[in-house]
Design a protein around this motif. Structure first.
Motif, PDB file in Angstrom:
ATOM      1  N   TYR A 149      63.638  63.500  55.527  1.00 46.45           N
ATOM      2  CA  TYR A 149      63.320  63.947  54.165  1.00 46.45           C
ATOM      3  C   TYR A 149      61.853  63.731  53.823  1.00 46.45           C
ATOM      4  O   TYR A 149      61.235  64.550  53.141  1.00 46.45           O
ATOM      5  N   TYR A 150      61.280  62.616  54.284  1.00 43.84           N
ATOM      6  CA  TYR A 150      59.890  62.307  53.954  1.00 43.84           C
ATOM      7  C   TYR A 150      58.893  62.751  55.026  1.00 43.84           C
ATOM      8  O   TYR A 150      57.726  62.383  54.985  1.00 43.84           O
ATOM      9  N   LYS A 154      59.499  69.460  56.180  1.00 46.18           N
ATOM     10  CA  LYS A 154      60.912  69.179  55.964  1.00 46.18           C
ATOM     11  C   LYS A 154      61.798  70.144  56.763  1.00 46.18           C
ATOM     12  O   LYS A 154      61.630  71.365  56.681  1.00 46.18           O
ATOM     13  N   ASP A 155      62.743  69.558  57.495  1.00 46.76           N
ATOM     14  CA  ASP A 155      63.734  70.337  58.229  1.00 46.76           C
ATOM     15  C   ASP A 155      64.971  70.430  57.333  1.00 46.76           C
ATOM     16  O   ASP A 155      65.835  69.558  57.355  1.00 46.76           O
ATOM     17  N   THR A 156      65.042  71.493  56.533  1.00 45.32           N
ATOM     18  CA  THR A 156      66.112  71.606  55.536  1.00 45.32           C
ATOM     19  C   THR A 156      67.499  71.694  56.167  1.00 45.32           C
ATOM     20  O   THR A 156      68.484  71.229  55.583  1.00 45.32           O
ATOM     21  N   VAL A 157      67.585  72.274  57.337  1.00 48.02           N
ATOM     22  CA  VAL A 157      68.882  72.382  58.027  1.00 48.02           C
ATOM     23  C   VAL A 157      69.395  70.991  58.382  1.00 48.02           C
ATOM     24  O   VAL A 157      70.562  70.650  58.151  1.00 48.02           O
ATOM     25  N   THR A 158      68.508  70.163  58.953  1.00 51.78           N
ATOM     26  CA  THR A 158      68.902  68.798  59.326  1.00 51.78           C
ATOM     27  C   THR A 158      69.200  67.965  58.091  1.00 51.78           C
ATOM     28  O   THR A 158      70.140  67.152  58.088  1.00 51.78           O
ATOM     29  N   ILE A 159      68.422  68.139  57.035  1.00 52.22           N
ATOM     30  CA  ILE A 159      68.650  67.404  55.784  1.00 52.22           C
ATOM     31  C   ILE A 159      70.057  67.673  55.258  1.00 52.22           C
ATOM     32  O   ILE A 159      70.799  66.748  54.904  1.00 52.22           O
ATOM     33  N   LYS A 160      70.440  68.946  55.219  1.00 51.38           N
ATOM     34  CA  LYS A 160      71.778  69.304  54.721  1.00 51.38           C
ATOM     35  C   LYS A 160      72.875  68.778  55.642  1.00 51.38           C
ATOM     36  O   LYS A 160      73.942  68.366  55.186  1.00 51.38           O
ATOM     37  N   GLN A 163      73.239  65.071  54.949  1.00 54.33           N
ATOM     38  CA  GLN A 163      73.910  64.901  53.657  1.00 54.33           C
ATOM     39  C   GLN A 163      75.414  65.119  53.786  1.00 54.33           C
ATOM     40  O   GLN A 163      76.215  64.379  53.207  1.00 54.33           O
TER      41      GLN A 163
END
Length: 374
Positions: A149-150, A154-160, A163
């Motif tokens: 996240y920081y 940002k890798d939005t796919v990995t973040i989701k 989560q």
């Protein structure tokens, strides 16, 4: 007459100070602790204030005694008698201290020492057993999430994905927490768990079962009194209550909330430093643009403690609605009165100034607000 008066005063004094007689004794054995070591105890004394005591470790043993009231979280640290001023010590442990005799058995440290002796401590040990693996799992997931996240990119796919992985683990932690609370209504541990985990933002209806489950003994404790105080404040901020306050606006003029009587008003508590608050502002801007001509207003209550930060955030986010603050942070009168200790929070008022909804946020907040407007 004098004898009766003296007896009455004596009786009243002994009753008022009776809880101060909760004596405790801690006997510890750490045979390989080493030379020139001491034990530092941080605890809550019989007046409810933070206190410290210490003992020298002699031949691998130590003894500390004192008085407390109820059952409260305490901390023990094993450290050199002559410690370097900036040195950090990681050899510490926590436990629950109440009246009674404690036995601490370790080898060369406190981190893995066994602490036994009272019911509240056993409750704490039981809770740790029930949640340790889940908390460790969630901590590992959180570390991975923070790293992604920081990151600069940002890798939005990995973040989701992370989560999604965290949600069922978090749900299991909440289930274990609730199970302990409702199965231990007379435990001081329960009061601390409720205070720490269930009271950041209080929905009175949802919180009521947690309050009612606690025994009178637990509610009379220091933690219990904090819970009651915060709960009673939250009730004054609940759906169905009429609220009003007066604060300076961004130009320094006195603003009274009830001056907007006759309109639907979203009162939004936020601050410049609050990332989740700032993330909600684009959604509120959309709602304001759609509803401002339909008898609707927003009032932003900043809990900043520096005017420049507040004003810069208002300008940066291009917030057109009324902004008020006395720049006292969480010590502002309205925050103290309603027990607001976490943000973002908001309430939607009807034209009579009565709370009809709370904590409306998200991408569809415009639709949520509109659904309450007649």
């Amino acid at each position: 007459m004098k004898i009766k008066l003296i007896f009455g005063v004596l009786l009243a004094f002994s009753t008022a100070t009776g809880f101060a007689q909760d004596k405790f004794t801690i006997n510890g054995t750490i045979p390989q602790a080493g030379a020139d070591k001491m034990i530092l105890l941080n605890y809550v004394n019989s007046e409810g204030k933070n206190a410290k005591d210490s003992a020298i470790v002699k031949n691998g043993k130590f003894l500390i005694s004192g008085t407390t009231a109820f059952g409260n979280k305490a901390y023990l640290t094993l450290m050199p008698i002559k410690r370097e001023p900036k040195a950090r010590n990681s050899d510490y442990t926590d436990f629950y201290l109440e009246k009674g005799n404690y036995t601490i058995t370790g080898t060369d440290s406190l981190v893995n020492a066994k602490i036994t002796g009272t019911k509240v401590q056993q409750d704490y040990l039981d809770y740790n057993v029930q949640t340790a693996s889940l908390l460790a799992q969630f901590k590992e997931i959180s570390a991975r999430f923070a790293k992604v996240y920081y990151a600069k990119v940002k890798d939005t796919v990995t973040i989701k994905a992370i989560q999604a992985e965290a949600r069922p683990v978090h749900a299991k932690i909440e289930a274990a927490l609730d199970s302990f609370i409702f199965n231990h209504p007379d435990s001081y541990v329960t009061a601390d768990l409720i205070l720490a985990n269930k009271m950041m933002v209080i929905d009175v209806v949802k919180f009521d079962p947690y309050y009612k489950v606690m025994s009178k003994r637990v509610l009379s404790s220091f933690a219990g009194k904090k819970i009651t105080d915060k709960y009673m404040k939250a009730k004054q901020f609940a759906v169905g209550k009429v609220i009003d306050f007066t604060l300076p606006d961004s130009k320094g003029n006195e603003f009274k909330l009830s001056s907007l009587k006759g309109k639907y008003v979203l009162v939004d508590f936020w601050a410049s430093w609050c990332v989740p608050c700032r993330a909600e502002n684009p959604f509120l801007l959309k709602a304001y643009a759609e509803l401002k001509d339909k008898n609707f207003e927003i009032v932003g209550v900043s809990l900043d403690d520096k005017r420049a930060n507040w004003m810069n955030a208002v300008d940066s986010d291009k917030l057109p609605w009324t902004q008020v603050s006395d720049v006292k942070g969480f010590q502002t009168e309205v925050a103290v009165r309603f027990g607001i200790t976490a943000i973002p929070q908001n309430v939607l008022l009807d034209p009579e100034g009565k709370v009809i909804a709370k904590d409306l946020r998200g991408e569809d907040v415009n639709k949520k607000i509109a659904s309450f407007m007649k």
